[in-house]
Each structure stands twice: as structure tokens, then as C-alpha cells.
Design a protein around this motif. Sequence first.
Motif, PDB file in Angstrom:
ATOM      1  N   GLN A   1       0.851  -1.191   0.000  1.00 23.36           N
ATOM      2  CA  GLN A   1       0.000   0.000   0.000  1.00 23.36           C
ATOM      3  C   GLN A   1       0.892   1.248   0.000  1.00 23.36           C
ATOM      4  N   PRO A   2       0.569   2.258  -0.795  1.00 27.03           N
ATOM      5  CA  PRO A   2       1.366   3.493  -0.795  1.00 27.03           C
ATOM      6  C   PRO A   2       1.344   4.178   0.576  1.00 27.03           C
ATOM      7  N   LEU A   3       2.539   4.560   1.057  1.00 21.39           N
ATOM      8  CA  LEU A   3       2.669   5.246   2.345  1.00 21.39           C
ATOM      9  C   LEU A   3       2.920   6.736   2.150  1.00 21.39           C
ATOM     10  N   LEU A   4       3.803   7.053   1.216  1.00 21.95           N
ATOM     11  CA  LEU A   4       4.148   8.447   0.964  1.00 21.95           C
ATOM     12  C   LEU A   4       4.804   8.583  -0.395  1.00 21.95           C
TER      13      LEU A   4
ATOM     14  N   THR B   1       6.768   6.757  -5.313  1.00 21.33           N
ATOM     15  CA  THR B   1       5.884   6.291  -4.253  1.00 21.33           C
ATOM     16  C   THR B   1       6.612   5.247  -3.414  1.00 21.33           C
ATOM     17  N   ILE B   2       6.581   5.442  -2.100  1.00 24.82           N
ATOM     18  CA  ILE B   2       7.151   4.482  -1.161  1.00 24.82           C
ATOM     19  C   ILE B   2       5.992   3.658  -0.600  1.00 24.82           C
ATOM     20  N   SER B   3       6.064   2.349  -0.773  1.00 27.41           N
ATOM     21  CA  SER B   3       4.982   1.453  -0.364  1.00 27.41           C
ATOM     22  C   SER B   3       5.361   0.645   0.865  1.00 27.41           C
TER      23      SER B   3
ATOM     24  N   GLY C   1      18.517   6.164   3.620  1.00 27.39           N
ATOM     25  CA  GLY C   1      18.596   5.461   4.886  1.00 27.39           C
ATOM     26  C   GLY C   1      17.801   6.074   6.022  1.00 27.39           C
ATOM     27  N   ASP C   2      17.183   7.208   5.813  1.00 24.95           N
ATOM     28  CA  ASP C   2      16.365   7.826   6.866  1.00 24.95           C
ATOM     29  C   ASP C   2      15.136   6.983   7.153  1.00 24.95           C
ATOM     30  N   ALA C   3      14.762   6.879   8.422  1.00 26.99           N
ATOM     31  CA  ALA C   3      13.525   6.215   8.807  1.00 26.99           C
ATOM     32  C   ALA C   3      12.363   7.135   8.465  1.00 26.99           C
ATOM     33  N   LEU C   4      11.322   6.583   7.861  1.00 29.53           N
ATOM     34  CA  LEU C   4      10.162   7.379   7.459  1.00 29.53           C
ATOM     35  C   LEU C   4       8.947   7.055   8.322  1.00 29.53           C
ATOM     36  N   VAL C   5       8.641   5.765   8.467  1.00 26.10           N
ATOM     37  CA  VAL C   5       7.526   5.314   9.299  1.00 26.10           C
ATOM     38  C   VAL C   5       7.914   4.017   9.980  1.00 26.10           C
ATOM     39  N   VAL C   6       7.153   3.669  11.033  1.00 27.17           N
ATOM     40  CA  VAL C   6       7.300   2.375  11.689  1.00 27.17           C
ATOM     41  C   VAL C   6       5.994   1.622  11.517  1.00 27.17           C
ATOM     42  N   ILE C   7       6.086   0.378  11.046  1.00 28.72           N
ATOM     43  CA  ILE C   7       4.918  -0.493  10.883  1.00 28.72           C
ATOM     44  C   ILE C   7       5.087  -1.668  11.814  1.00 28.72           C
ATOM     45  N   GLU C   8       4.118  -1.880  12.694  1.00 25.43           N
ATOM     46  CA  GLU C   8       4.174  -3.034  13.600  1.00 25.43           C
ATOM     47  C   GLU C   8       3.003  -3.945  13.350  1.00 25.43           C
TER      48      GLU C   8
END
Length: 64
Positions: A21-24, A34-36, A57-64
Motif C-alpha cells: 500500500q502506498p505510504l508516501l 511512491t514508497i509502499s 537510509g532515513d527512517a520514514l515510518v514504523v509499521i508493527e
Amino acid sequence: VLAGNIFKVHVAVGSIVEENQPLLVVEAMKMETTISAPKAGTITKVFVNTGDAVGVGDALVVIE
């Protein structure tokens, strides 16, 4: 992820996402990428906002 600017953020903390799913969207050199989501889960942290500069290498989101 590639270096550029965050063009659009599609998710927020608490969003439930599916794999791919597209995140940003990141804009670099007038091209939008698009980053999925690499996996399904719940967004627990969003590190970026529209307009933020990001690097490789930057963290964009965390998915748990």
C-alpha cells in the motif's frame, strides 16, 4: 529510500496498511517516487511531514 523531499504523506499513526500500500511520495529531481509498505500492519510512528527533506537510509515510518 532515495534523497529528496516528502511530497505527500498518505498515512498517520494508527493507520492500518496492507503490504504494497502506498505510504508516501518522495520528490527528487522533479520525479515523484511512491514508497509502499513492505508488510501489512499498523503505523505506530511517522517521522516525516510534507516538505521535509530526507536522505538515503532515513527512517520514514514504523509499521508493527
